[in-house]
Design an enzyme around this catalytic site. Structure first.
Site, PDB file in Angstrom:
ATOM      1  N   GLY A 129      27.326  14.128  33.514  1.00  0.00           N
ATOM      2  CA  GLY A 129      26.583  15.339  33.886  1.00  0.00           C
ATOM      3  C   GLY A 129      27.240  16.614  33.401  1.00  0.00           C
ATOM      4  N   GLU A 364      32.507  17.908  19.796  1.00  0.00           N
ATOM      5  CA  GLU A 364      33.401  19.076  19.905  1.00  0.00           C
ATOM      6  C   GLU A 364      32.601  20.394  19.890  1.00  0.00           C
ATOM      7  OE1 GLU A 364      37.283  18.879  18.279  1.00  0.00           O
ATOM      8  OE2 GLU A 364      37.213  16.690  18.068  1.00  0.00           O
TER       9      GLU A 364
HETATM   10  N1  COS Z   1      39.891  30.241  24.438  1.00  0.00           N
HETATM   11  C1  COS Z   1      40.403  30.664  25.622  1.00  0.00           C
HETATM   12  N2  COS Z   1      39.623  30.982  26.666  1.00  0.00           N
HETATM   13  C2  COS Z   1      38.291  30.841  26.532  1.00  0.00           C
HETATM   14  C3  COS Z   1      37.703  30.400  25.342  1.00  0.00           C
HETATM   15  C4  COS Z   1      38.553  30.087  24.253  1.00  0.00           C
HETATM   16  N3  COS Z   1      38.080  29.677  23.091  1.00  0.00           N
HETATM   17  N4  COS Z   1      36.366  30.376  25.493  1.00  0.00           N
HETATM   18  C5  COS Z   1      36.116  30.770  26.746  1.00  0.00           C
HETATM   19  N5  COS Z   1      37.276  31.069  27.366  1.00  0.00           N
HETATM   20  C6  COS Z   1      37.452  31.589  28.724  1.00  0.00           C
HETATM   21  C7  COS Z   1      36.718  32.909  28.860  1.00  0.00           C
HETATM   22  O1  COS Z   1      37.530  33.977  28.427  1.00  0.00           O
HETATM   23  C8  COS Z   1      36.437  32.958  30.338  1.00  0.00           C
HETATM   24  O2  COS Z   1      37.610  33.318  31.025  1.00  0.00           O
HETATM   25  P1  COS Z   1      37.586  34.309  32.295  1.00  0.00           P
HETATM   26  O3  COS Z   1      36.696  33.696  33.316  1.00  0.00           O
HETATM   27  O4  COS Z   1      39.011  34.387  32.704  1.00  0.00           O
HETATM   28  O5  COS Z   1      37.027  35.605  31.767  1.00  0.00           O
HETATM   29  C9  COS Z   1      36.178  31.510  30.669  1.00  0.00           C
HETATM   30  O6  COS Z   1      36.816  30.741  29.660  1.00  0.00           O
HETATM   31  C10 COS Z   1      34.711  31.157  30.758  1.00  0.00           C
HETATM   32  O7  COS Z   1      34.114  31.466  29.519  1.00  0.00           O
HETATM   33  P2  COS Z   1      32.540  31.432  29.306  1.00  0.00           P
HETATM   34  O8  COS Z   1      31.895  32.332  30.334  1.00  0.00           O
HETATM   35  O9  COS Z   1      32.260  31.723  27.872  1.00  0.00           O
HETATM   36  O10 COS Z   1      32.227  29.918  29.696  1.00  0.00           O
HETATM   37  P3  COS Z   1      30.856  29.136  29.797  1.00  0.00           P
HETATM   38  O11 COS Z   1      30.897  28.290  31.000  1.00  0.00           O
HETATM   39  O12 COS Z   1      29.700  30.061  29.583  1.00  0.00           O
HETATM   40  O13 COS Z   1      30.974  28.093  28.595  1.00  0.00           O
HETATM   41  C11 COS Z   1      30.686  27.271  26.383  1.00  0.00           C
HETATM   42  C12 COS Z   1      30.990  28.461  27.309  1.00  0.00           C
HETATM   43  C13 COS Z   1      29.286  26.701  26.557  1.00  0.00           C
HETATM   44  C14 COS Z   1      30.824  27.855  24.978  1.00  0.00           C
HETATM   45  C15 COS Z   1      31.758  26.180  26.626  1.00  0.00           C
HETATM   46  O14 COS Z   1      31.591  25.571  27.870  1.00  0.00           O
HETATM   47  C16 COS Z   1      31.761  25.129  25.552  1.00  0.00           C
HETATM   48  O15 COS Z   1      32.413  25.293  24.517  1.00  0.00           O
HETATM   49  N6  COS Z   1      31.029  23.986  25.750  1.00  0.00           N
HETATM   50  C17 COS Z   1      31.018  22.894  24.820  1.00  0.00           C
HETATM   51  C18 COS Z   1      32.070  21.908  25.182  1.00  0.00           C
HETATM   52  C19 COS Z   1      32.337  20.943  24.085  1.00  0.00           C
HETATM   53  O16 COS Z   1      32.648  21.323  22.967  1.00  0.00           O
HETATM   54  N7  COS Z   1      32.260  19.658  24.415  1.00  0.00           N
HETATM   55  C20 COS Z   1      32.603  18.640  23.512  1.00  0.00           C
HETATM   56  C21 COS Z   1      33.702  17.866  24.143  1.00  0.00           C
HETATM   57  S1  COS Z   1      34.765  17.068  23.039  1.00  0.00           S
HETATM   58  S2  COS Z   1      33.686  15.742  22.135  1.00  0.00           S
END
Ligand code: COS
Length: 388
Positions: A129, A364
């Site tokens: 999920g 990723e």
């Molecule tokens: N490096 C460091 N910190 C990061 C970051 C990064 N690249 N990206 C986000 N953050 C931090 C933000 O700064 C924020 O911190 P604060 O709350 O302290 O301000 C926090 O993380 C939350 O960021 P955000 O609001 O952008 O998070 P979301 O929940 O909206 O998620 C996405 C953003 C959708 C982009 C993220 O969850 C994601 O990358 N999902 C895909 C996951 C993935 O790649 N899965 C594959 C798994 S491996 S096969």
């Protein structure tokens, strides 16, 4: 910027290419057909230094730079996408977070074994999920005595079938914003209550092991915590920034392999009394393929170079992965078109490239997630300093 690889980077390309052509390419079609993980190549990858590429020599690694790393992943993917993701997940997703967030004791305990390939690593983030929405994870690590009790399930874990050490993300708090309650742990496969399920059968990268992980009252010591409590989301995101550059390199390698096979075919295949490469329709496809690959390579090397400098690289990584994932699918599609009916059969490697390419638009972080990361930086409040 004009990118000129160093002598050392050229040497890395040549040695990984030689290895990939002699040890990996000959089994690539067979392991795909049989959905069989080529565990026999792991010791050889270790000997070549490919399992601890950016681990410093004092922890037993090769101490390579990030551009050399992407060159190595690219060269492996040119021969076999599965082998490249085995190396990529181990280096980028398991080793990187331990190297950057581990205590000295954790680094000493794990990095030499991982860098030599004596132990393999994997990354446990995704759940049934909680895919793109990482913060929705429900796997929990509840404080218990002087450690934690880990319960929950992970899915699609690359390398899960053979890995010994897992970087696992779990909820340690339900207070406050969901992403602030996640922590990272180093979890040994041998711990009681840790079970690895059956691997998925997939469209592409069929030889890559991607089983679910089940945790049932797995007792973790306090020392298993990686970074600080609540730092897990940041660790996952920063790890994925580097991982996405690795996947861009994988996509490039898949595209490069399909492109080179197409050039050979265009020279050899005769229709209307001449090689099909003499036909403008084929020439234009080859020209587009070469141009796209070169553009993708520049984006990928640029992102790796930024990472190497310790500069912000999230957005550059997202651009490289988005562009290269899409170009790999387009290039592999054109490769099949050039091969015609032959390309649609298992007798030619472009059929496998077409199936393997698709995952680079998904894992990723999907194309949509990369666009989200890029768009967010474009619209960010400039006074807070947008990432490049
Ligand atoms: N490096 C460091 N910190 C990061 C970051 C990064 N690249 N990206 C986000 N953050 C931090 C933000 O700064 C924020 O911190 P604060 O709350 O302290 O301000 C926090 O993380 C939350 O960021 P955000 O609001 O952008 O998070 P979301 O929940 O909206 O998620 C996405 C953003 C959708 C982009 C993220 O969850 C994601 O990358 N999902 C895909 C996951 C993935 O790649 N899965 C594959 C798994 S491996 S096969």
């Amino acid at each position: 910027m004009h990118f000129e690889p160093s002598d050392e980077q050229n040497l890395t390309r040549q040695s990984v290419r030689d290895f990939a052509e002699s040890e990996v390419a000959p089994i690539a079609a067979e392991i795909d057909r049989e959905h069989r993980t080529p565990v026999e190549v792991i010791p050889k990858l270790g000997e070549l230094g490919l399992l601890g590429m950016f681990v410093p020599p004092e922890y037993g690694g090769a101490g390579m730079d990030s551009v050399s790393y992407v060159i190595a992943v690219e060269e492996l993917a040119r021969a076999c996408a599965t082998t490249s993701v085995m190396v990529e997940a181990h280096n980028s997703l398991a080793i990187w977070p331990i190297l950057h967030y581990g205590t000295e004791a954790q680094k000493r305990a794990y990095l030499p074994l991982l860098a030599s390939g004596e132990k393999m690593g994997a990354f446990g983030l995704t759940e049934p999920g909680a895919g793109t929405d990482v913060a929705a994870m429900t796997t929990s690590a509840v404080p218990d005595g002087d450690g934690y009790l880990l319960n929950g399930q992970k899915v699609f874990i690359t390398g899960g079938g053979y890995a010994d050490v897992f970087v696992v993300f779990a909820r340690t708090s339900t207070e406050g914003p969901a992403h602030k309650g996640i922590s990272a742990f180093i979890v040994d496969r041998a711990l009681p209550g840790f079970e690895v399920g059956e691997g998925e059968r997939k469209l592409g990268i069929r030889a890559s092991s991607t089983p679910p992980l089940m945790f049932s009252d797995v007792r973790l010591s306090r020392d298993a915590l990686l970074g600080a409590e609540g730092q897990g989301f940041e660790i996952a995101m920063r790890t994925l920034d580097g991982g996405r550059i690795g996947i861009a390199a994988q996509a490039l390698g898949i595209a490069q392999g399909a492109f080179e096979a197409s050039v050979v075919y265009a020279r050899e295949r005769v229709q209307f009394g001449r090689p099909i490469g003499a036909l403008q329709a084929i020439q234009w496809m080859l020209a587009d393929m070469a141009t796209e690959i070169e553009a993708g390579r520049m984006l990928t090397y640029q992102a790796a170079w930024l990472e190497e400098q310790g500069r912000p690289c999230s957005v550059a990584a997202a651009k490289a992965k988005l562009y290269c994932g899409q170009l790999a699918s387009r290039v592999a599609g054109m490769a099949i078109q050039i091969h015609g009916g032959n390309g649609y059969t298992e007798a030619y490697p472009v059929e496998r490239a077409y199936r393997d390419a698709k995952i680079t638009e998904i894992y990723e972080g999907t194309n949509e997630v990369q666009r989200l990361v890029i768009a967010k930086s474009l619209l960010a409040d400039r006074s807070r300093g947008a990432a490049s």
